[in-house]
Design a protein around this motif. Structure first.
Motif, PDB file in Angstrom:
ATOM      1  N   LYS A  25       5.680   6.114  -8.472  1.00 44.92           N
ATOM      2  CA  LYS A  25       5.508   4.728  -8.024  1.00 44.92           C
ATOM      3  C   LYS A  25       4.333   4.611  -7.060  1.00 44.92           C
ATOM      4  O   LYS A  25       3.549   3.667  -7.120  1.00 44.92           O
ATOM      5  CB  LYS A  25       6.796   4.247  -7.359  1.00 44.92           C
ATOM      6  N   LEU A  84      11.606   9.386   2.400  1.00 45.68           N
ATOM      7  CA  LEU A  84      10.751   8.232   2.104  1.00 45.68           C
ATOM      8  C   LEU A  84       9.604   8.124   3.103  1.00 45.68           C
ATOM      9  O   LEU A  84       8.448   7.888   2.713  1.00 45.68           O
ATOM     10  CB  LEU A  84      11.569   6.948   2.101  1.00 45.68           C
ATOM     11  N   VAL A 108       9.594   8.520  -6.696  1.00 38.91           N
ATOM     12  CA  VAL A 108       8.816   7.946  -5.593  1.00 38.91           C
ATOM     13  C   VAL A 108       7.318   8.201  -5.773  1.00 38.91           C
ATOM     14  O   VAL A 108       6.500   7.291  -5.628  1.00 38.91           O
ATOM     15  CB  VAL A 108       9.307   8.513  -4.242  1.00 38.91           C
TER      16      VAL A 108
END
Length: 307
Positions: A100, A45, A97
């Motif tokens: 988004k 992340l 991810v």
């Protein structure tokens, strides 16, 4: 009537140490390039947000993202299933991810397969229907173009030439098997053998320095074994796929001129003469952003993605 601007593709080349980025136009020209540290221990992340920060700084729009990633890889979700260099990334869905963060379509493929696509579309041998690319760095990756299509196999794990067995009694590979091509010629395994013998830690480039090879019997032995193992791997590749060209990319590019003659001498004893005479083996000329170019090809040329 005003022509609509064609937006470039964002190519991302995920590596264990650094991640290369670039915007690529439809002709394969790199418009903007950059790199961010992967920092594996901080998790995927944080890595994705470092990429977002750099891209935002460019202030450029793009239509889609292509990602070249170590594998095995679930290409629909961009999920790394297993890899020794990115353990913290295993099971992480890059597709979820990135969609988004950037709100554009995202495409994924094994990094060595992307290297093959880069050579097929943008390299000096572009358009050849039979190309094999070997990425020789920390480990060994490979991508194969046959009849103009990328060979992917049933599970996307086809043509993992780095894990063909070169010597069953050879050193243990990081995959767990003994004597893999990767264990024999990858930089990590090769430099480890030298350290085990001498206690000295050197890079592959330092290990292959002419001065050291003349003064150290251990370095010379490792170098000779490396050349022989590379030759066996190239011979197996030629005998299995009968390509027009085998292209070497990664860290070995700088050493190719040094090992070209002894490799070809050994190949003459391993490959049928007609095959050897028609085969070209060369170092890549695409530079360090070849993975970014290959990642963009996933978007620009989706029809080349075979089975």
């Amino acid at each position: 009537m005003k022509r609509k601007k064609v937006l470039p593709i964002l190519g991302i080349d995920l590596g264990g140490t650094n991640t290369k980025l670039g915007l690529v136009n439809a002709k394969g020209k790199l418009l903007v390039t950059g790199s961010v540290p992967t920092l594996v221990s901080q998790g995927p992340l944080e890595w994705a947000h470092r990429i977002k920060e750099m891209i935002d700084g460019w202030g450029e729009k793009f239509s889609a993202i292509g990602v070249a990633s170590p594998g095995p890889l679930q290409t629909k979700t961009g999920t790394i299933l297993q890899t020794p260099n990115l353990r913290e990334f295993e099971g992480f869905s890059m597709a979820k991810v990135f969609k988004k963060l950037f709100r554009v379509p995202v495409f994924f493929e094994n990094d060595a397969n992307c290297a093959a696509l880069a050579e097929f579309y943008f390299g000096p041998y572009k358009g050849q229907k039979h190309i094999v690319v070997l990425t020789l760095g920390t480990g060994v990756g490979s991508g194969v173009i046959s009849e103009g299509k990328l060979i992917r196999g049933v599970s996307g794990y086809a043509t993992e030439l780095g894990h063909m067995i070169i010597d069953r009694r050879g050193p243990k590979c990081f995959c767990g098997k003994m004597g893999c091509f990767e264990a024999m010629v990858g930089a990590r395994g090769t430099t480890k053998r030298y350290k085990d013998l001498t206690g000295q830690e050197l890079s592959l480039a330092e290990l292959f320095e002419e001065k050291l090879l003349k003064s150290s019997p251990q370095a010379r032995k490792i170098f000779d074994d490396w050349v022989e193992s590379l030759s066996i791997g190239l011979a197996n590749t030629a005998n299995i796929f009968d390509p027009q060209t085998i292209i070497l990319s990664g860290g070995v590019v700088e050493a190719w001129d040094k090992v070209r003659a002894p490799v070809h001498q050994l190949l003459s004893t391993m490959i049928p003469q007609p095959v050897l005479e028609s085969l070209v083996i060369e170092a890549s000329q695409l530079g360090k952003y070849f993975g970014v170019l290959g990642a963009s090809a996933l978007v620009l040329h989706p029809t080349s993605l075979g089975s």
